[in-house]
Write an enzyme that holds these catalytic residues in place. Structure first.
Site, PDB file in Angstrom:
ATOM      1  CB  CYS A 274      -0.810  -0.022   1.430  1.00  0.00           C
ATOM      2  SG  CYS A 274      -0.019   0.045   2.856  1.00  0.00           S
TER       3      CYS A 274
ATOM      4  CB  CYS B 223      10.085 -10.524   4.764  1.00  0.00           C
ATOM      5  SG  CYS B 223      10.017 -12.517   4.579  1.00  0.00           S
TER       6      CYS B 223
ATOM      7  CB  CYS C 296      12.219 -12.079   0.069  1.00  0.00           C
ATOM      8  SG  CYS C 296      10.575 -11.168   1.118  1.00  0.00           S
TER       9      CYS C 296
ATOM     10  CB  CYS D  76       2.035  -1.491   6.748  1.00  0.00           C
ATOM     11  SG  CYS D  76       0.279  -1.901   5.933  1.00  0.00           S
TER      12      CYS D  76
ATOM     13  CG  HIS E 280      -1.213  -4.552   3.218  1.00  0.00           C
ATOM     14  ND1 HIS E 280      -1.005  -3.161   3.407  1.00  0.00           N
ATOM     15  CD2 HIS E 280      -2.288  -4.549   2.887  1.00  0.00           C
ATOM     16  CE1 HIS E 280      -2.167  -2.486   3.022  1.00  0.00           C
ATOM     17  NE2 HIS E 280      -3.081  -3.395   2.601  1.00  0.00           N
TER      18      HIS E 280
ATOM     19  CG  HIS F   9       5.279 -10.816   2.637  1.00  0.00           C
ATOM     20  ND1 HIS F   9       5.897 -10.484   1.252  1.00  0.00           N
ATOM     21  CD2 HIS F   9       6.325 -11.455   3.271  1.00  0.00           C
ATOM     22  CE1 HIS F   9       7.229 -10.996   1.266  1.00  0.00           C
ATOM     23  NE2 HIS F   9       7.505 -11.873   2.480  1.00  0.00           N
TER      24      HIS F   9
ATOM     25  CG  HIS G  64       8.716 -15.683   2.442  1.00  0.00           C
ATOM     26  ND1 HIS G  64       9.383 -14.430   1.672  1.00  0.00           N
ATOM     27  CD2 HIS G  64       9.472 -16.620   1.921  1.00  0.00           C
ATOM     28  CE1 HIS G  64      10.209 -14.754   0.752  1.00  0.00           C
ATOM     29  NE2 HIS G  64      10.160 -16.191   0.917  1.00  0.00           N
TER      30      HIS G  64
ATOM     31  CB  CYS H   3       7.691   7.967  70.579  1.00  0.00           C
ATOM     32  SG  CYS H   3       7.465   9.504  69.673  1.00  0.00           S
TER      33      CYS H   3
ATOM     34  CG  HIS I 189       3.005   8.884  69.010  1.00  0.00           C
ATOM     35  ND1 HIS I 189       3.989   8.966  70.094  1.00  0.00           N
ATOM     36  CD2 HIS I 189       2.458   7.645  69.241  1.00  0.00           C
ATOM     37  CE1 HIS I 189       4.142   7.796  71.011  1.00  0.00           C
ATOM     38  NE2 HIS I 189       3.092   6.905  70.425  1.00  0.00           N
TER      39      HIS I 189
END
Lengths: 553, 111
Positions: free
Chosen positions: A59, A69, A72, A77, A80, A84, A91, A189, A484
């Site tokens: 795209c 990949c 290859c 994205c 998509h 692939h 792959h 204390c 205290h």
């Protein structure tokens, strides 16, 4: 060979990743290694030195998550990437370009491989200026100086068992041994609360009960009349004598006034300040006796053996990433208040009042704040050895070595020099009874700088000495000037409130609801061991103490 | 196919190659080439961590994982879960600061 912490290397690869590795081995990883670029703050991304920015081959988009990949090198994205895999057989594994993290396209999920992480981290280390000495100790075969639990207790436990074997018949209550009220000698204390906590710290309690500091010998040896340890020893004997009537630690108070003359008055003092000054007094005496000027890290006085830890401070140059590391010993950790002022009502531009603090403050929040990388202001530029000039830097603290007894001090008192006023943070702080300090260790903090990597560092503390159990808590109530202090002690999983001369049993809810000021944690094994000793004491008819053997109870 | 919340409205890849790059793309390319984008990302990460946004998102993820079970959650699920909430809960001060930085970068880039 680095010791590998199984927690980080036992993640099973998915089927597809395993297949890929069988087919291609490390070829893909190694060729990608050359394309990895490291930013100064430790992020690793894939940069193919192209002039164009990476774009999805389907795209042409360049936004969002992009994956390359491994087979290859085509880029897709997140929408998509599945296409692939479907179009090319085999792959299946890809790499997130911005984060250098493995992604399995068929599982649609991130996957982990320690071998790949090793490749990434070694590239990162190589790229950082200064190489191996850059605040990162690569496996060099150096033996790690791990503080062993035993070292604090080469104390003769047999002796202590004989000492407390005879149950005191005078004791009417069924309270455990060692619980005794301390009279308030005039706004003391703060002293009583710290003494209660110290005397019930397992290493110190065992130390005094085993007569490791013998008062007669001490007087003969040093000739000085004043010895804080002798006085604490006297109090300890009094506490464990079985007598339940409240005890007045007047001699100790007098000795302490001599030691810290600037704090000698009848005014209310700060319990934490007192704590530091007592430990200091113990250490001073010890180092005088042994004539040694060993630094705090190796000092063998009981104060340091119990409380001394090591902090690591990393200062990183923002520009080039060069990190310089220093180690400082510490006997406690003072935590700034974590103001958790982010909540979902910040959403959608609703106005919030500036003094309204929503959300719960927790101990882990404070510890996170303590170990967070802090960007130092531009007025605090530090000299970077690599850039050879003053640069903006960031500083990060972490714990290199944990002490046997961990004292956490919550900074509730704010003193503002600007406004010339002090105030107390009255808010409630949530704290756990069992504390795991692993995320704040140097090994964890340094590891997280390299991202989400499965990588074992040389000094991984794989023995579980990062788990702690709380045994005492000092709570403060009231205002800054007139408050205290009260100590809550946890003995054999029952909580007791020590309010000066009054000891009472309380439930967990009361403890949790109090305003904690100082928290005392001890390593888990010491906690369970010390609880065992006392409870396994039985007196047989022949009045011989039944010495417990491991696993008898 | 899942709709990615990051997906920009794009036409076919084939058509796109011939078209002029949009203003957004040009700015983005300039930001990346000069290294400013990296610096802005770092600044953003720092600010979001300081104001507790990161912890908030972490808590959301944890709650989701607890509900679904650790082995039934993927990274994509988490991204889809926190993206809308995350985008909505960014404090205005952070947005303003970054916009200011981008503006001053653009001014200096055109000089």
């Amino acid at each position: 060979m680095c010791a590998r912490n199984s927690l980080y290397t036992n993640i099973k690869p998915c089927k597809h990743l395993a297949d890929y590795k069988l087919r291609c081995g490390f070829n893909g990883y190694n060729s990608l290694q050359n394309c990895l670029k490291t930013t100064p703050n430790g992020r690793s991304r894939v940069d193919k030195h192209d002039t164009t920015i990476p774009r999805c081959s389907f795209c042409n988009g360049y936004q969002g998550r992009l994956y390359i990949c491994l087979m290859c090198s085509s880029i897709s994205c997140s929408s998509h990437i599945l296409l692939h895999t479907q179009s090319e057989n085999g792959h299946e594994v890809a790499l997130d370009i911005d984060r250098s993290e493995l992604y399995c396209c068929l599982c649609c999920d991130q996957v982990y491989d320690p071998d790949f992480d090793k490749v990434v981290v070694s590239k990162q280390v190589r790229d950082l200026p200064g190489g191996k000495s850059n605040g990162f100790e690569v496996c060099s075969g150096r033996s790690s100086k791990r503080r062993r639990i035993d070292s604090g207790i080469e104390l003769d436990l047999k002796k202590s068992k004989q000492l407390i074997s005879m149950r005191d018949r005078r004791a009417k209550s069924c309270y455990p041994l060692g619980l005794r009220g301390l009279n308030n000698l005039g706004s003391t204390c703060f002293m009583n609360s710290v003494l209660q906590a110290l005397l019930h710290a397992p290493p110190l309690r065992n130390y005094f009960l085993s007569d490791r500091h013998n008062r007669d010998q001490c007087r003969k040896r040093s000739g000085e009349k004043l010895c804080l340890l002798c006085d604490i020893d006297a109090i300890s004997s009094a506490m464990f004598s079985g007598d339940r009537t409240p005890y007045s630690p007047a001699q100790f108070l007098f000795s302490w006034w001599q030691h810290s003359s600037n704090l000698a008055s009848y005014e209310e003092q700060d319990a934490h300040e007192f704590f530091i000054s007592v430990l200091d007094g113990i250490h001073e005496k010890e180092s005088k006796v042994r004539n040694s000027s060993k630094d705090d890290g190796d000092c063998q006085c009981i104060a340091h053996r119990a409380f001394s830890g090591l902090l690591r401070s990393d200062v990183t140059c923002i520009t080039c990433g060069f990190t310089s590391t220093t180690y400082d010993p510490c006997i406690d950790i003072s935590l700034d208040w974590e103001a958790n002022n982010f909540s979902s009502s910040n959403v959608a531009n609703k106005p919030i009042k500036t003094d309204e603090k929503m959300g719960l403050s927790t101990l882990s929040g404070c510890l996170n704040l303590f170990t967070r990388a802090e960007r130092l202001g531009s007025d605090q530029k530090l000299y970077c050895q690599n850039c050879q000039e003053l640069r903006d830097s960031s500083k990060q603290l972490s714990i290199r070595r944990l002490p046997l007894v961990l004292c956490l001090h919550i900074k509730r008192f704010e003193h503002s020099l600007v406004r010339k006023m002090s105030r107390k943070i009255d808010q409630y702080l949530q704290f756990p009874f069992s504390l795991d300090m692993t995320p704040y260790l140097s090994s964890s903090i340094v590891r997280s700088r390299f991202g989400n990597r499965l990588f074992a560092f040389e000094y991984d503390n794989s023995d579980s000495s990062a788990e702690y159990e709380i045994f005492a808590m000092i709570a403060h109530s009231g205002m800054l000037e007139s408050g205290h202090y009260v100590t809550y002690l946890r003995l054999k999983n029952q909580w007791y409130k020590c309010d000066d001369a009054w000891i009472s049993e309380v439930d967990e809810g009361t403890v949790r609801a109090s305003q904690c000021y100082m928290l005392f944690y001890v390593q888990k094994m010491l906690y369970y061991k010390s609880n065992e000793d006392l409870s396994c004491m039985r007196i047989s008819p022949r009045r011989d103490p039944c010495v417990s053997t491991a696993g008898c109870c | 196919m899942k709709h990615s919340v990051n997906r920009p409205p794009t036409p076919d890849a084939a058509d796109d190659r011939g078209k002029e790059p949009t203003l957004q793309e040009i700015i983005n390319i300039k930001l990346i080439e000069s290294g400013e984008k990296e610096r802005l990302m770092e600044l953003l990460r720092e600010r979001l961590m300081e104001c507790g946004w990161k912890d908030e998102m972490k808590a959301l993820c944890r709650a989701y994982i607890k509900k679904k079970g650790r082995n039934n959650v993927t990274v994509d699920d988490l991204v889809h879960l926190i993206t809308p909430k995350g985008r909505a809960s960014i404090p205005d001060s952070v947005k303003a600061e970054l916009l200011q930085r981008i503006r001053s970068f653009l001014v200096s880039a055109t000089l």
